[in-house]
Each structure stands twice: as structure tokens, then as C-alpha cells.
Design a protein around this motif. Structure first.
Motif, short mmCIF file in Angstrom:
data_model
loop_
_atom_site.label_atom_id
_atom_site.label_comp_id
_atom_site.label_asym_id
_atom_site.label_seq_id
_atom_site.Cartn_x
_atom_site.Cartn_y
_atom_site.Cartn_z
N LYS A 50 0.66 -1.15 -0.04
CA LYS A 50 0.25 -0.13 0.22
C LYS A 50 0.89 1.17 -0.02
O LYS A 50 0.51 2.45 -0.66
N THR A 51 2.05 1.16 0.78
CA THR A 51 2.91 2.25 0.77
C THR A 51 4.23 2.24 -0.07
O THR A 51 4.60 3.01 -0.67
N THR A 52 4.94 1.09 0.29
CA THR A 52 6.06 0.43 -0.59
C THR A 52 6.19 -0.89 -0.70
O THR A 52 5.61 -1.67 -0.17
N SER A 53 6.90 -1.27 -1.78
CA SER A 53 7.30 -2.51 -1.92
C SER A 53 8.40 -2.94 -3.07
O SER A 53 8.52 -1.85 -3.83
N PHE A 54 8.75 -3.88 -3.37
CA PHE A 54 9.63 -4.19 -4.25
C PHE A 54 9.13 -4.02 -5.77
O PHE A 54 9.72 -2.98 -6.59
N PRO A 55 7.72 -4.11 -5.99
CA PRO A 55 7.29 -3.98 -7.29
C PRO A 55 7.15 -2.52 -7.62
O PRO A 55 7.14 -1.96 -8.61
N GLN A 56 6.72 -1.72 -6.37
CA GLN A 56 6.57 -0.35 -6.44
C GLN A 56 7.94 0.53 -6.69
O GLN A 56 7.97 1.29 -7.40
N ALA A 57 8.60 -0.35 -6.04
CA ALA A 57 10.35 0.46 -6.14
C ALA A 57 11.00 0.48 -7.45
O ALA A 57 11.53 1.49 -7.77
N VAL A 58 10.51 -0.56 -8.44
CA VAL A 58 11.18 -0.71 -9.62
C VAL A 58 9.98 -0.18 -10.74
O VAL A 58 10.30 -0.45 -11.87
N LYS A 59 9.01 0.22 -10.27
CA LYS A 59 7.79 0.77 -11.00
C LYS A 59 7.33 -0.57 -11.92
O LYS A 59 7.36 -0.35 -13.20
N LEU A 60 7.26 -1.77 -11.44
CA LEU A 60 7.07 -2.77 -12.23
C LEU A 60 5.81 -2.78 -13.13
O LEU A 60 4.71 -2.17 -12.73
N LYS A 61 6.00 -3.12 -14.25
CA LYS A 61 5.00 -3.25 -15.44
C LYS A 61 4.33 -4.65 -15.63
O LYS A 61 5.10 -5.54 -15.17
N GLU A 62 3.20 -4.89 -16.26
CA GLU A 62 2.90 -6.07 -16.64
C GLU A 62 3.80 -6.79 -17.66
O GLU A 62 4.58 -6.37 -18.49
N GLY A 63 4.08 -8.14 -17.10
CA GLY A 63 5.03 -8.90 -17.84
C GLY A 63 6.44 -9.03 -17.46
O GLY A 63 7.26 -9.53 -17.94
N GLU A 64 6.65 -8.25 -16.25
CA GLU A 64 7.68 -8.37 -15.66
C GLU A 64 7.85 -9.02 -14.14
O GLU A 64 6.97 -9.19 -13.65
#
Length: 118
Positions: A50-64
Motif C-alpha cells: 500500500k505504501t512501498t514494496s519491491f514492485p513499486q520501487a522498480v515501477k513494475l509493469k505487466e509482464g515483468e
């Protein structure tokens, strides 16, 4: 006391084989130049927060997916020496901004000294 470089990056799943090839070569290079350990990890249980995470940190996109890796050294001075040797190694010139299997602009890394080590 050891010193650790850690890296986090987004990897398109379509580029997994190319990344694995690059990581194997990188591991070989770093270990030949004196690193104590070289580890590459692929996300398995990494959820958006909700606030931070690995996916958020790297701006994860679909298929990544997220890659986390680390290299262990004897000390920061040892890290600096080994990293210079590795980066000057001619085999490293096979990769550059033009042909990386991931978006280097979303990679982040840093050097860490252990706080607790057993």
C-alpha cells in the motif's frame, strides 16, 4: 566484517534467458576478481504494497518480475577493488545501455555493511 552490494531491478519475463546468461557471466567475472559470493534471485513471493514494496520501487509493469541480487566482499575497500577489476574486465563490455535485458533506469543498488552477522 563483510560488505555487500545489493541490486533490485525489473526484468521483462521475455528476457529471462538473456538475463540469466548475463548474470552467469557477471557472477563468473566477479568471483574471478575476488568476490566472496554472488547471488541472483527472482521474485517468488513479492506483492505490491500500500505504501512501498519491491514492485513499486522498480515501477513494475505487466509482464515483468523483480530481480534481487547481491555480491559479498571482505570489506568496502575490497569491494571497491573487485568492482574496479570487474568493470574493467573486457567481458563486461558485451553489455551496455543499448543491449541490457532490463530497464537500467529502474534499477537501484547500494553498498551495505552488516549490522548483525552470524
Amino acid at each position: 566484517m563483510a560488505y555487500i552490494d545489493a541490486y533490485v531491478l525489473p526484468l521483462p519475463l521475455a528476457n529471462l534467458a538473456a538475463y540469466r546468461k548475463m548474470a552467469r557471466m557477471g557472477g563468473k567475472i566477479w568471483m574471478e576478481h575476488g568476490a566472496l559470493q554472488y547471488v541472483e534471485c527472482i521474485a517468488e513471493d513479492v506483492k505490491p504494497g500500500k505504501t512501498t514494496s519491491f514492485p513499486q520501487a522498480v515501477k513494475l509493469k505487466e509482464g515483468e518480475t523483480v530481480i534481487f541480487s547481491y555480491i559479498v566482499f571482505k570489506s568496502r575497500a575490497h569491494r571497491d577493488k573487485v568492482n574496479k577489476l570487474a568493470m574493467d574486465d573486457p567481458r563486461m563490455h558485451a553489455w551496455g545501455p543499448h543491449n541490457m535485458p532490463f530497464d537500467g533506469k529502474r534499477l537501484f543498488w547500494g553498498g551495505f555493511k552488516p549490522l548483525v552477522q552470524r
